[in-house]
Every structure is written in structure tokens, then in C-alpha cells.
Design a protein around this motif. Structure first.
Motif, mmCIF file in Angstrom:
data_model
loop_
_atom_site.group_PDB
_atom_site.id
_atom_site.type_symbol
_atom_site.label_atom_id
_atom_site.label_comp_id
_atom_site.label_asym_id
_atom_site.label_seq_id
_atom_site.Cartn_x
_atom_site.Cartn_y
_atom_site.Cartn_z
ATOM 1 N N GLN A 64 -42.202 -54.412 -6.717
ATOM 2 C CA GLN A 64 -41.406 -53.475 -5.922
ATOM 3 C C GLN A 64 -42.220 -52.239 -5.550
ATOM 4 N N LEU B 88 -44.680 -53.214 -2.862
ATOM 5 C CA LEU B 88 -44.010 -53.424 -1.575
ATOM 6 C C LEU B 88 -43.695 -52.095 -0.900
ATOM 7 N N ILE B 89 -43.167 -51.155 -1.672
ATOM 8 C CA ILE B 89 -42.846 -49.836 -1.108
ATOM 9 C C ILE B 89 -44.109 -49.163 -0.589
ATOM 10 N N THR C 276 -46.890 -50.542 0.472
ATOM 11 C CA THR C 276 -47.411 -51.207 1.663
ATOM 12 C C THR C 276 -46.563 -50.917 2.891
ATOM 13 N N VAL C 277 -45.244 -51.055 2.741
ATOM 14 C CA VAL C 277 -44.339 -50.890 3.882
ATOM 15 C C VAL C 277 -44.357 -49.469 4.419
ATOM 16 N N THR C 278 -44.413 -48.473 3.532
ATOM 17 C CA THR C 278 -44.352 -47.081 3.983
ATOM 18 C C THR C 278 -45.692 -46.555 4.493
ATOM 19 N N VAL D 30 -48.063 -48.293 6.066
ATOM 20 C CA VAL D 30 -48.511 -48.885 7.339
ATOM 21 C C VAL D 30 -48.213 -47.953 8.516
ATOM 22 N N GLY E 176 -44.021 -42.211 3.966
ATOM 23 C CA GLY E 176 -44.988 -42.843 3.073
ATOM 24 C C GLY E 176 -45.737 -41.858 2.190
#
Length: 341
Positions: A152, A155-156, A158-160, A162, A218
Motif C-alpha cells: 500500500q 502504491l501510494i 508511485t501513484v502520487t 507520477v 505527492g
């Protein structure tokens, strides 16, 4: 009682001034000095640029007597020291002077009347963007800290990061291509009718807000994650866990309290970032805010407006820093006792 003893008693309250009051006074004094130094730098920088407002106002007619007359009317023929003193004096009294656009129309338009609506538009945009940025950053940062090292957390991160890795104008262009060109969901220009409330056409705020949120959440979440991890390592948290308290109660009663100071600093950084972020986003999407007005003023060499707007933005930046420092002092008592004398 001797005179020396009387004097000592009279001066005792001054020595016992509360550390928070001393810090506030010192921060305000430093802020004033910073703004004064910045005003000098801004004035010098704008004054040495090629061209001037008089030439821009007259255009093709900027020759001979006409240029000389316009420069005199705008006060550009006076020594730089006199110009700076006049501008600074007006600034301290709330008079930002007149714009070049006013001279171009044959009248006088004050800088404040020129920027007041734009300033309100920018405040509306910045305030609207600040709320989701603060909420999302807090939620994602705390959750990532609680799940540190797990999927988790990764994932957070990476997603934020980008969208955060993209400059504002790149992310804004991508969102414009997707939401307008491909999906036809939002207007391409964030236009606000002059004199109206920007919230009356709230759809125009969506694209600039999404851009600001994308590039900010991010890094802010990562900083809050770091602060939360440090708070979770505190002795009080370890003791609470040994006493059998549930993880949620430990986080709510101890960890979040310990992370309050870094959270305040992160929120202050978000507010300060929005000042600079607006300059890019407003110009990219045609939003009529203070950032776009500043760029337009630079284009026509309206130095007085550039100087005044820059100082307003700098004053906001300094004020946020001072308020954040004082709030941290309030929530961390040991900093008050250790404040500089």
C-alpha cells in the motif's frame, strides 16, 4: 528601597516576557527586514530591464516630446532613488500607484483597482485547491506511514509521484488534452466574467485545481508520511502500545499529536507553493488571476504594477512563515521554554 532596586523591579516584567511573544516579535522584525531587502532587489531588477512603461504605452508614437512628456507624467524621469522612495512610501500607506494601462487610456487607473478582482479570483482558486491538497496529503501520508514498507505504501508513493514529477504546464496540458480534447468534459479556458464571483461558474475552477492538486499532493504526502513515521517512533507511542491500547487509539491520541508540528509546516509549504503555482497554471489555462496579471504587467513593462504585486505575494509568503512558526511553538511546549532570549 534603593534606586537600583526600584529600576530592577520595574524592568523585571520585560525580562519575563513570554517566549512566544519574544519569538513573535523577532519573527515580525525579521519579516519586515526581509520585505525591505526584497523591495530594494525588486525595484533594482525591474529598473535595469530594457524598455519602460512609457514606450509601451505610446507604442509607435514613442518618439521625441511625446515620450518625454509621458515619462514625466509617470515619474520615470526622476532619479531612481526618488522613484524608490516614492513607491515605498506609497506602499507603506496602502497606495500602490497608477498602472501603465491607465496612462494608455488617457486617465489614471490605480494598481489596486486593476488587481483587486484578479486577487479575489486567485484567492478563490488557491483556497479551493488548498482544501483537497491538505485533506488528501494528510490521509495518504498517515495511511502510508501506517503501512510503511508494504505494497500500500509503495502504491501510494508511485501513484502520487507520477503527476508530481511533471511540471505544472506539462500536467496542465495533459489534463487539458484528456478532459477537453478527448472527453469534452471541461472548457479549455478557465474564464471568469470580470466583477463576478469565480464560484458562480465553478466548472472553470476544476482544471486548474486538478493541476495544482496533481503536482502538490505527492510531495506533501511524502513529507507528512516522514513526520508520521517519526511520531510513531516516539517513546510515548511505545509506552501506549505496551499498555495494550488499540492501534487506532495510539495513532489518534499520541502519534497524530506528535505529528502536528510537521503537519503545520507542510501545510504552510503548500500555501506558499500555491503562490508560485498560480503563476504558471493561470497563464496556461487563461484564468484571470493575479499570476496572469503579473505576467501581463511584465509584458508591457509596467514596473510599478510588477513591483507592487510582487511585494504583495512576498508579504503573504512571509506572513505564512511567521504564522506557521508561532503555531508550532504553541503545539510544542518545549520549544517555548527553549526560545531564544
Amino acid at each position: 528601597m534603593t534606586a537600583a532596586a526600584t529600576a530592577a523591579v520595574e524592568t523585571a516584567p520585560a525580562k519575563n516576557t513570554h517566549p512566544l511573544a519574544r519569538l513573535a516579535a523577532r519573527r515580525v522584525f525579521e519579516g519586515v527586514l526581509t520585505l525591505f531587502a526584497l523591495s530594494l532587489l525588486v525595484f533594482i531588477a525591474t529598473s535595469i530591464l530594457p524598455g519602460d512603461a512609457a514606450s509601451s504605452v505610446l507604442g509607435k508614437q514613442a518618439t521625441g516630446p511625446a515620450l518625454k512628456s509621458m515619462r514625466h507624467a509617470m515619474g520615470l524621469d526622476r532619479p531612481l532613488v526618488v522613484q524608490y522612495g516614492h513607491w515605498l512610501s506609497g506602499l507603506l500607506h496602502g497606495d500602490l500607484g497608477n498602472t501603465a494601462a491607465g496612462y494608455a487610456s488617457g486617465g489614471h487607473v490605480t494598481v489596486w483597482s486593476q488587481i483587486s478582482d484578479k486577487l479575489n479570483n486567485s484567492l478563490a482558486l488557491a483556497g479551493t485547491a488548498f482544501v483537497p491538497i491538505a485533506v488528501l496529503s494528510m490521509l495518504l501520508g498517515v495511511f502510508a506511514a501506517l503501512k510503511a514498507g508494504r505494497w500500500q505504501d509503495q502504491l501510494i508513493s508511485t501513484v502520487t509521484l507520477v503527476p508530481a514529477a511533471l511540471p505544472e504546464f506539462v500536467l496542465g496540458t495533459v489534463l487539458l488534452a484528456v478532459l477537453f480534447t478527448w472527453l469534452d468534459l471541461l472548457p479549455p479556458v478557465s474564464f471568469v466574467v470580470p466583477g463576478t464571483n469565480p464560484f458562480s461558474a465553478g466548472i472553470t475552477l476544476i482544471l486548474p485545481v486538478l493541476t495544482l492538486v496533481g503536482v502538490t499532493v505527492g510531495p506533501a504526502a511524502r513529507m507528512l508520511r516522514a513526520g508520521m513515521l517519526e511520531a510513531l517512533d516516539a517513546d510515548t507511542v511505545a509506552v501506549a502500545r505496551m499498555n495494550g491500547l488499540s492501534e487506532w487509539r495510539v495513532v489518534r491520541r499520541y502519534a497524530l499529536r506528535n505529528a502536528l508540528a510537521p503537519t503545520i509546516q507542510v501545510f504552510a509549504l503548500i500555501a506558499q507553493y500555491l503562490v508560485g503555482g498560480l503563476l504558471i497554471v493561470e497563464n496556461l489555462l487563461g484564468y484571470p488571476g493575479i499570476g496572469k496579471e503579473l505576467v501581463d504587467a511584465v509584458t508591457i513593462h509596467d514596473n510599478l504594477e510588477v513591483q507592487s504585486v510582487t511585494m504583495l505575494l512576498a508579504a503573504f509568503y512571509v506572513a505564512v512563515t511567521i504564522v506557521a512558526d508561532l503555531l508550532v511553538m504553541i503545539v510544542v511546549p518545549k520549544l517555548r521554554t527553549g526560545a531564544p532570549q
